[in-house]
Design an enzyme around this catalytic site. Structure first.
Site, PDB file in Angstrom:
ATOM      1  N   THR A   8      49.751  36.247  41.378  1.00 48.59           N
ATOM      2  CA  THR A   8      48.511  35.514  41.148  1.00 48.59           C
ATOM      3  C   THR A   8      48.463  35.018  39.710  1.00 48.59           C
ATOM      4  O   THR A   8      49.092  35.593  38.818  1.00 48.59           O
ATOM      5  CB  THR A   8      47.268  36.390  41.427  1.00 48.59           C
ATOM      6  OG1 THR A   8      46.098  35.602  41.239  1.00 48.59           O
ATOM      7  CG2 THR A   8      47.195  37.602  40.503  1.00 48.59           C
ATOM      8  N   ASN A  10      45.253  34.288  38.777  1.00 53.33           N
ATOM      9  CA  ASN A  10      43.818  34.502  38.597  1.00 53.33           C
ATOM     10  C   ASN A  10      43.567  35.832  37.872  1.00 53.33           C
ATOM     11  O   ASN A  10      43.822  36.904  38.403  1.00 53.33           O
ATOM     12  CB  ASN A  10      43.174  34.490  39.996  1.00 53.33           C
ATOM     13  CG  ASN A  10      41.674  34.651  39.954  1.00 53.33           C
ATOM     14  OD1 ASN A  10      41.147  35.381  39.129  1.00 53.33           O
ATOM     15  ND2 ASN A  10      40.990  33.959  40.855  1.00 53.33           N
ATOM     16  N   ASP A  69      45.333  36.130  49.222  1.00 50.37           N
ATOM     17  CA  ASP A  69      44.685  34.840  49.415  1.00 50.37           C
ATOM     18  C   ASP A  69      43.289  35.152  49.891  1.00 50.37           C
ATOM     19  O   ASP A  69      43.088  35.951  50.812  1.00 50.37           O
ATOM     20  CB  ASP A  69      45.417  33.941  50.416  1.00 50.37           C
ATOM     21  CG  ASP A  69      44.909  32.506  50.294  1.00 50.37           C
ATOM     22  OD1 ASP A  69      44.874  31.987  49.166  1.00 50.37           O
ATOM     23  OD2 ASP A  69      44.487  31.918  51.312  1.00 50.37           O
ATOM     24  N   GLY A 153      34.444  33.377  39.999  1.00 53.74           N
ATOM     25  CA  GLY A 153      34.285  32.458  41.128  1.00 53.74           C
ATOM     26  C   GLY A 153      32.871  32.375  41.695  1.00 53.74           C
ATOM     27  O   GLY A 153      31.902  32.124  40.958  1.00 53.74           O
TER      28      GLY A 153
END
Ligand code: ITT
Length: 364
Positions: A8, A10, A69, A153
């Site tokens: 990732t 993120n 995901d 997010g």
């Protein structure tokens, strides 16, 4: 401490994942290991995308790789943004803007129709093995305003009614306990850590020996297989005693009145297809040729059987056939025996015997 690569970029995810796997692993992002590639997430499902991310990085590093995901499904928007959550309204658009837009779209929508869920699918890619996925979700509703500073997010607009808070108002620990990613990762942690399986056969009512063995290995073992003659004992007593373990049992020739076990079964452990049989159907007293042909026909690479009360191992043409012997009444010796299998990288196994002075590994 073991290192694990998480595919990732993120940073919010890495923080959460490190907190969950913390005691057992050092979690490295792909940036940490000096890889800079963009993986095109063109799958239609979270499963497809997470597998793609994990497998691509596994191929580059030749190491075990995890990937997540995830996304937000909003009922009122027919499940959108879903797998497009990161790219929704443009990858570089700040979340204050994306979140504000979603609140605007749902401005006059009543609470009952504001249902939403975060979904996370974690994929594990092991060199040379089929990838494995686990899935976690958390249900909530889209809030009427953004709240909270934590997380990342869409957290500020995801309201969890039971907690009366948005996900962005939760601490990292609180979020990890209930979140989609926390749940999927906890399942994956079991596969990573508790990947060992005990294999017994022919207990013939002797629960004590099995209990002794299970207690001996305890947390190391996530599943128990019993290959018949008396399947009912395993089902009734052991299942109740060890609710945290997976049990697989099949019927033996003396289990013809078994109410619970089926005759034969193919199970999948960490991508390996394993055929379970008591073996009497294949006349195993007179050799394992028939069983070997059956395994070929089924296309599985591991066969486990019992019946003979004698431990044995056979490996040919990538087919591994093992018999743990009997956990209650050995033939030809006085030692009760069983098997411990490890299903992570290559499948490995060890035979053990129960001696007066304890459980010891034996040659077979
Ligand atoms: P990687 O692909 O590099 O892991 P990403 O952010 O692109 O990072 P995804 O493709 O899985 O990750 O997209 C997930 C998006 O879903 C993420 O960017 C958020 O917008 C949203 N999301 C997922 N989990 C979330 C969470 O716990 N809290 C808030 N938003 C989340």
């Amino acid at each position: 401490m073991k290192e694990i690569i998480f595919a990732t970029k993120n940073k919010g995810k890495i923080k959460e994942i490190q907190a969950i796997l913390g005691h057992n692993y050092i979690v490295k992002s792909i940036e940490d290991i000096g890889i800079d590639i963009d993986i095109v997430e063109d799958g239609k499902t979270f499963e497809e995308n997470s597998i793609k991310k994990a497998v691509e990085i596994m191929k580059i590093t030749n190491k075990i790789v995890l990937a997540d995901d995830s996304g937000l499904e909003i009922d009122y928007l027919n499940g959108e943004p879903g797998v497009y959550s990161a790219r929704y309204m443009g990858e570089d658009t700040p979340y204050e803007i994306k979140n504000a837009k979603i609140l605007e779209m749902l401005k006059d929508v009543e609470e009952e129709k504001r249902g939403a869920r975060f979904v996370s699918v974690i994929a594990l890619a092991i060199p040379g093995k089929k990838p494995i996925t686990t899935r976690g979700t958390i249900e909530g509703i889209i809030a009427y305003e953004m709240k909270g500073e934590n997380g990342f997010g869409y957290d500020p607009i995801f309201y969890i009614p039971e907690l009366k808070k948005t996900a962005a108002e939760l601490s990292l620990e609180e979020k990890n306990k209930i979140s989609h990613r926390g749940k999927a990762l906890s399942e994956m942690k079991k596969i990573l850590l508790y990947r060992k399986v005990l294999v017994f056969s022919d207990s013939h009512g002797n629960i004590d020996n099995m209990v002794k063995v299970i207690e001996n290995f305890d947390k190391d073992v996530f599943a128990i297989i019993h290959l018949g003659d008396y399947a009912d004992d395993v089902e009734d007593e052991l299942r109740n005693l060890y609710t945290d373990k997976l049990f697989y049992s099949i019927a033996g020739n003396n289990d013809f009145i078994s109410s619970v076990a089926q005759d034969e079964e193919i199970i999948e452990i960490n991508g390996h297809k394993v055929f379970l049989t008591h073996g009497h159907q294949y006349n195993v007293y007179f050799g394992i040729d028939k069983l070997y042909y059956k395994l070929n026909e089924l296309g599985v690479n591991i066969g486990l059987y019992g019946h003979t009360h004698r431990p044995s191992a056979f490996f040919e043409n990538n087919i591994l056939i093992l018999n743990p012997g009997s956990i209650s009444s050995p033939r030809g010796s006085s030692i009760c025996t069983f098997l411990l299998m490890d299903f992570l990288d290559e499948v490995t196994y060890k035979f053990y015997g129960i001696f007066k002075d304890g459980i010891k590994e034996i040659d077979c």
